[in-house]
Structures are given as C-alpha cells and as structure tokens.
Motif scaffolding. Structure first.
Motif, PDB file in Angstrom:
ATOM      1  N   LYS A 138      41.194  34.847  43.900  1.00  0.00           N
ATOM      2  CA  LYS A 138      41.412  33.942  42.523  1.00  0.00           C
ATOM      3  C   LYS A 138      42.560  34.387  41.811  1.00  0.00           C
ATOM      4  O   LYS A 138      43.312  33.790  41.443  1.00  0.00           O
ATOM      5  CB  LYS A 138      39.868  33.829  41.792  1.00  0.00           C
ATOM      6  CG  LYS A 138      39.093  33.005  42.830  1.00  0.00           C
ATOM      7  CD  LYS A 138      37.678  33.575  42.103  1.00  0.00           C
ATOM      8  CE  LYS A 138      37.319  32.210  41.086  1.00  0.00           C
ATOM      9  NZ  LYS A 138      35.915  32.357  40.606  1.00  0.00           N
ATOM     10  N   SER A 139      42.453  35.840  41.512  1.00  0.00           N
ATOM     11  CA  SER A 139      43.253  36.394  40.517  1.00  0.00           C
ATOM     12  C   SER A 139      44.973  36.302  41.193  1.00  0.00           C
ATOM     13  O   SER A 139      45.927  36.107  40.574  1.00  0.00           O
ATOM     14  CB  SER A 139      43.217  37.731  40.345  1.00  0.00           C
ATOM     15  OG  SER A 139      43.248  38.602  41.247  1.00  0.00           O
ATOM     16  N   THR A 140      45.024  36.613  42.704  1.00  0.00           N
ATOM     17  CA  THR A 140      46.224  36.344  42.856  1.00  0.00           C
ATOM     18  C   THR A 140      46.783  35.118  43.233  1.00  0.00           C
ATOM     19  O   THR A 140      47.985  34.719  43.106  1.00  0.00           O
ATOM     20  CB  THR A 140      46.011  37.092  44.680  1.00  0.00           C
ATOM     21  OG1 THR A 140      45.711  38.327  44.519  1.00  0.00           O
ATOM     22  CG2 THR A 140      47.466  36.986  45.228  1.00  0.00           C
ATOM     23  N   ILE A 141      46.054  34.100  43.531  1.00  0.00           N
ATOM     24  CA  ILE A 141      46.532  32.793  43.214  1.00  0.00           C
ATOM     25  C   ILE A 141      46.798  32.369  42.076  1.00  0.00           C
ATOM     26  O   ILE A 141      47.922  31.750  41.906  1.00  0.00           O
ATOM     27  CB  ILE A 141      45.176  31.842  43.596  1.00  0.00           C
ATOM     28  CG1 ILE A 141      44.860  31.851  45.352  1.00  0.00           C
ATOM     29  CG2 ILE A 141      45.601  30.217  43.406  1.00  0.00           C
ATOM     30  CD1 ILE A 141      43.444  31.285  45.665  1.00  0.00           C
ATOM     31  N   ILE A 142      46.192  32.694  40.826  1.00  0.00           N
ATOM     32  CA  ILE A 142      46.583  32.602  39.694  1.00  0.00           C
ATOM     33  C   ILE A 142      47.988  33.206  39.157  1.00  0.00           C
ATOM     34  O   ILE A 142      48.884  32.583  38.435  1.00  0.00           O
ATOM     35  CB  ILE A 142      45.601  32.979  38.355  1.00  0.00           C
ATOM     36  CG1 ILE A 142      44.429  32.308  38.735  1.00  0.00           C
ATOM     37  CG2 ILE A 142      46.270  33.029  37.138  1.00  0.00           C
ATOM     38  CD1 ILE A 142      43.224  32.739  37.997  1.00  0.00           C
ATOM     39  N   GLU A 143      48.104  34.235  39.966  1.00  0.00           N
ATOM     40  CA  GLU A 143      49.496  35.042  39.727  1.00  0.00           C
ATOM     41  C   GLU A 143      50.633  34.101  40.373  1.00  0.00           C
ATOM     42  O   GLU A 143      51.923  34.017  39.804  1.00  0.00           O
ATOM     43  CB  GLU A 143      49.554  36.549  40.329  1.00  0.00           C
ATOM     44  CG  GLU A 143      48.714  37.324  39.672  1.00  0.00           C
ATOM     45  CD  GLU A 143      48.348  38.826  40.409  1.00  0.00           C
ATOM     46  OE1 GLU A 143      49.294  38.793  41.421  1.00  0.00           O
ATOM     47  OE2 GLU A 143      47.972  39.703  39.848  1.00  0.00           O
ATOM     48  N   ARG A 144      50.393  33.678  41.701  1.00  0.00           N
ATOM     49  CA  ARG A 144      51.514  32.813  42.346  1.00  0.00           C
ATOM     50  C   ARG A 144      51.749  31.616  41.697  1.00  0.00           C
ATOM     51  O   ARG A 144      52.831  31.168  41.706  1.00  0.00           O
ATOM     52  CB  ARG A 144      50.982  32.524  43.748  1.00  0.00           C
ATOM     53  CG  ARG A 144      50.747  33.805  44.673  1.00  0.00           C
ATOM     54  CD  ARG A 144      51.893  34.890  44.704  1.00  0.00           C
ATOM     55  NE  ARG A 144      53.159  34.049  45.058  1.00  0.00           N
ATOM     56  CZ  ARG A 144      54.043  34.229  44.411  1.00  0.00           C
ATOM     57  NH1 ARG A 144      54.268  35.307  43.480  1.00  0.00           N
ATOM     58  NH2 ARG A 144      55.298  33.466  44.573  1.00  0.00           N
ATOM     59  N   ILE A 145      50.779  31.144  41.126  1.00  0.00           N
ATOM     60  CA  ILE A 145      50.967  29.713  40.182  1.00  0.00           C
ATOM     61  C   ILE A 145      51.807  29.976  39.109  1.00  0.00           C
ATOM     62  O   ILE A 145      52.577  29.238  38.690  1.00  0.00           O
ATOM     63  CB  ILE A 145      49.480  28.940  39.736  1.00  0.00           C
ATOM     64  CG1 ILE A 145      48.865  28.522  41.097  1.00  0.00           C
ATOM     65  CG2 ILE A 145      49.751  27.790  39.096  1.00  0.00           C
ATOM     66  CD1 ILE A 145      47.230  28.195  40.808  1.00  0.00           C
TER      67      ILE A 145
END
Length: 268
Positions: free
Chosen positions: A91-98
C-alpha cells in the motif's frame, strides 16, 4: 504448422505488434508481477503505448533489468521490489508511485504463483500463503488505487484470473480456489466502483507459454494434449494476453465492466 509458428514469431518480434490506443498515452499504469512472464509482456506493451508504467515484483534483478532496458529506449517505467504478501508495504509503495506520477488510471493485478500441490499435503499455513499471493493483493491494490483513480475521472482495473478454475483442474487446488475468488471480487468491485467511472474486468488466460511454463511443465505429450483440447491449434503467448489487456485498459472498452474474458484458444 510451420507457417503458424512463423506468423506467431513475427507477432512477438514486431515493434508494431499491438494496435495503438491513444487514450492510454500518458496515463499511469501499475502492473503487479511485472518482471517476467505475462507481466513482462504487459509492461512492454503498456510502455509502447506511451503509458507511465510502474511495476512491482519480488525479483529485483529481473525487474531492474527490464526497467533499465525500456527506459534506455526512451520509454517510461519504474520498478519497485515489493513482496505482495506484505500488504502495508504494498500500500505504501502504491501511494509513493501516485505521489510521483499521479493517479493510477490502469491497474493490472497480475502477480500469481501456481505452485503444484496435493490436497492431503497442503497445510493451513500453505493455504493462507497461497491466498496472500494469489488473491489478497487484488483486493488491497484496488482499495488504495480507487480514490485517486476516481478523482482523476475514472479508469480500469483488470484482475488476472485463470481458466483453470472453470476447467476444474486438479494438482493446485489452492491456486484454483484463489482464481475463482478473483472472478467474484471483480463482480463486486465493478458494482462498488462503477459509479465513480471505474471499470473492473477479469482476464482468464489459458495455458500461456511463459519461460517458466516451458521449463517446468511443457512436454511434447502435454503440448499434444493441449492442441487436442484447444479449438485454435497454436500455443498461447504472453503477448496474446497483453492484446486484450490493452483494449480493456483503453477508453475503447468504456462500457465493458464486470466481465470475464477468456484467452485460451477455445479450450473452454
């Protein structure tokens, strides 16, 4: 048969193998399990469309190599090593990519592990691990991606399942169970998110000839049996799956949601 093989190889090698979908150009796409097999074909195909392609995989070397190759050709990709069983890191990696590239407008939940096992030798812990790879991440990637996707005007979520559960194949019951669950999840998500202009569909590949499949399980006998079962007498390649994913990810499929589309050469 030799002509079919030659035509198929030309399809794989051609830089013009895929039709162009202008609506995909410039959009941020995320592919899980993108370093090899079907996932690699998806990353390549989406990058060729002009997408900004983020992709996750547990294989650091393969993922980094693929990203460097495509970026060296002027395409836009970003690889992150992610263990999908670690939901909080996912989840945190997705947020970083967004935060880096903006809302994800196309999510492809591709990662899977079709490890073989018997019914009697499969423990509760192994069952949970199988679900944590093959089903659980699909739920939570959608959960994280959906708000920004909706705010950006909608998008497409594509969940990769398998025709194995529809055929009722034995030898990997945990995997088959998870893949059936994915089709159910797709139906629920399509209703849940449709009002936000988010489409959700399932792609169900048949036996796709990735390097892993050819190395571990493809034998002359198995191939002969497959050709008997399929209506189309050619082997399915990862690029054949990518063709459908591009269409479902584009605005050309804007009124298609909640559906299960099979790519198995007419085996079902």
């Amino acid at each position: 048969m030799s002509n079919n093989k030659n035509n198929n190889q030309n399809h794989l090698n051609s830089t013009q193998a895929y039709p162009q979908y202008p609506s995909l150009s410039g959009r941020h796409a995320l592919v899980t399990g993108g370093a090899s097999g079907i996932g690699e074909a998806l990353v390549r195909a989406l990058a060729q469309q002009g997408c900004l392609v983020s992709f996750f995989d547990i294989d650091q070397i393969a993922g980094k190599t693929l990203s460097e190759e495509l970026n060296g050709k002027g395409l836009k990709t970003h690889f992150s090593r992610v263990d999908l069983t670690d939901i909080e890191t996912l989840k945190s990696t997705i947020i970083e990519r967004i935060a880096d590239w903006g809302a994800i407008r196309l999510l492809v939940n591709n990662a899977a592990n079709d490890q073989r096992h018997s019914l009697q030798d499969f423990s509760s812990e192994q069952f949970d691990q199988c679900m944590s790879v093959n089903l659980k991440p699909h739920f939570f990637t959608a959960q994280v991606v959906a708000p920004a996707m909706a705010e950006a005007g909608g998008g497409s979520i594509i969940n990769m399942s398998s025709n194995s559960w529809m055929l009722g194949l034995s030898g990997y019951l945990g995997y088959v169970t998870a893949k059936a669950g994915i089709s159910g999840l797709t139906k629920g998500l399509a209703r849940e998110l449709g009002g936000q202009k988010i489409r959700v569909n399932t792609v169900l590949p048949g036996w796709v000839m990735t390097e892993k499949q050819k190395h571990l399980w493809l034998t002359p006998e198995a191939e002969a049996e497959l050709m008997i079962q399929q209506a189309l007498k050619e082997k399915i390649e990862p690029e054949d799956v990518a063709d459908l994913v591009l269409f479902l990810g584009s605005d050309n499929s804007r009124m298609i949601s909640g559906q299960s589309l099979v790519v198995d050469g007419g085996r079902l």
